[in-house]
Design a protein around this motif. Structure first.
Motif, PDB file in Angstrom:
ATOM      1  N   SER A  10      33.427  21.100  51.675  1.00 22.56           N
ATOM      2  CA  SER A  10      33.059  20.331  52.861  1.00 22.56           C
ATOM      3  C   SER A  10      33.925  20.691  54.060  1.00 22.56           C
ATOM      4  CB  SER A  10      33.168  18.830  52.571  1.00 22.56           C
ATOM      5  OG  SER A  10      32.259  18.457  51.561  1.00 22.56           O
ATOM      6  N   SER A  51      32.958  11.539  62.468  1.00 24.26           N
ATOM      7  CA  SER A  51      32.345  12.308  61.383  1.00 24.26           C
ATOM      8  C   SER A  51      32.761  11.842  59.998  1.00 24.26           C
ATOM      9  CB  SER A  51      32.699  13.798  61.537  1.00 24.26           C
ATOM     10  OG  SER A  51      32.307  14.284  62.796  1.00 24.26           O
ATOM     11  N   TYR A 221      36.376  11.683  49.478  1.00 29.69           N
ATOM     12  CA  TYR A 221      35.349  12.467  50.161  1.00 29.69           C
ATOM     13  C   TYR A 221      34.884  11.790  51.449  1.00 29.69           C
ATOM     14  CZ  TYR A 221      31.145  15.339  50.684  1.00 29.69           C
ATOM     15  OH  TYR A 221      30.181  16.189  51.159  1.00 29.69           O
ATOM     16  N   GLN A 226      31.528  15.055  57.981  1.00 31.12           N
ATOM     17  CA  GLN A 226      30.195  15.421  57.512  1.00 31.12           C
ATOM     18  C   GLN A 226      29.207  15.310  58.669  1.00 31.12           C
ATOM     19  OE1 GLN A 226      29.232  13.319  53.703  1.00 31.12           O
ATOM     20  NE2 GLN A 226      31.314  12.544  53.910  1.00 31.12           N
ATOM     21  N   SER A 228      26.010  14.677  58.630  1.00 25.72           N
ATOM     22  CA  SER A 228      25.111  13.523  58.513  1.00 25.72           C
ATOM     23  C   SER A 228      25.806  12.239  58.957  1.00 25.72           C
ATOM     24  CB  SER A 228      24.623  13.382  57.073  1.00 25.72           C
ATOM     25  OG  SER A 228      25.711  13.197  56.182  1.00 25.72           O
TER      26      SER A 228
END
Length: 251
Positions: A10, A51, A221, A226, A228
């Protein structure tokens, strides 16, 4: 091990890589005592914050918790109004062309399930936002028919381009058909603004939020940037701006 690999990957994907690159650049500029390092560091911090899941959830949750989703069996309405949420034109579908986007697809599934549970007519509200777009309500109507919904139970508003027009045009259709207790289905993050605009039109609606974005789980995580999650943060900010504009009479 799989979890660790996923976490590292990621950071190497475009958004994580961009945040890392900007962070290294800010550190390098700081060592060179560059005058713009504070602004660069601020940009990196804001981009990173928007994010990651905790910040996105913090932005979304007040919007999504404004209305609870009522039990289907407790609903007392005479029509289900599904608000459009985006459509992709010119792509193949099972029985035609054009498909609903993620938010619109979730709203569609919820409206269809309520229709089957309650036996109420469906009003699909959403037209072409841009000239090259497909009509959201036309695509949704085609999908409903292919899934067995009766044509006589489907009504469409193919003119509205935003939430204010959703409310105004839906009111006209409700009045023409004698509907007085509409159940409005839209994404949870969008419901507060939608409910405000529909009630401003004098409609006695029952809000039925769906398509929730803010979850409850937090893990390591969750702190990896990210794309999305950034998109969800942008949706929330857009809603706060839109809600303020609606209350100020600018919509």
């Amino acid at each position: 091990m799989l979890y660790i690999v996923k976490w590292i990957d990621s950071w190497l994907l475009p958004l994580g890589g961009i945040v890392l690159a900007l962070g290294f650049l800010a550190a390098y500029q700081r060592r060179r005592r560059s005058a713009g390092v504070k602004w660069l560091a601020a940009v990196v911090l804001v981009l990173y914050a928007l994010s990651i899941v905790p910040v996105s959830n913090w932005l979304l949750r007040p919007l999504e918790q404004e209305y609870e989703q009522p039990a289907a069996q407790a609903l007392d309405g005479d029509v289900i109004i599904m608000l459009g949420g985006g459509v992709l034109a010119g792509v193949p579908d099972v029985d035609g062309e054009g498909q609903l986007s993620g938010a619109a697809a979730n709203r569609f599934l919820t409206a269809l399930r309520l229709h089957r549970a309650l036996g109420l007519p469906l009003l699909l509200s959403g037209g072409k936002v841009l000239p090259d777009d497909a009509s959201e309500s036309a695509v949704a109507r085609r999908m409903l028919l292919s899934l067995g919904a009766a044509e006589s139970m489907i009504y469409t508003d193919e003119e509205s381009r935003n939430t204010a027009e959703n409310a105004a045009f839906s009111k006209a259709i409700c009045e023409a058909n004698g509907w007085r207790r509409p159940i409005v289905v839209t994404s949870a993050f969008h419901m507060e603004r939608a409910a405000y605009l529909f009630r401003r039109e004098g409609l006695d609606i029952t809000p039925y939020p769906c398509d929730y974005r803010a979850g409850t789980g937090i893990s390591l995580y969750s702190f990896v940037p990210q794309a999305s999650v950034l998109a969800d943060s942008c949706l929330a900010i857009k809603e706060y701006v839109g809600l303020a504009a609606a209350r100020a009479g600018l919509q």
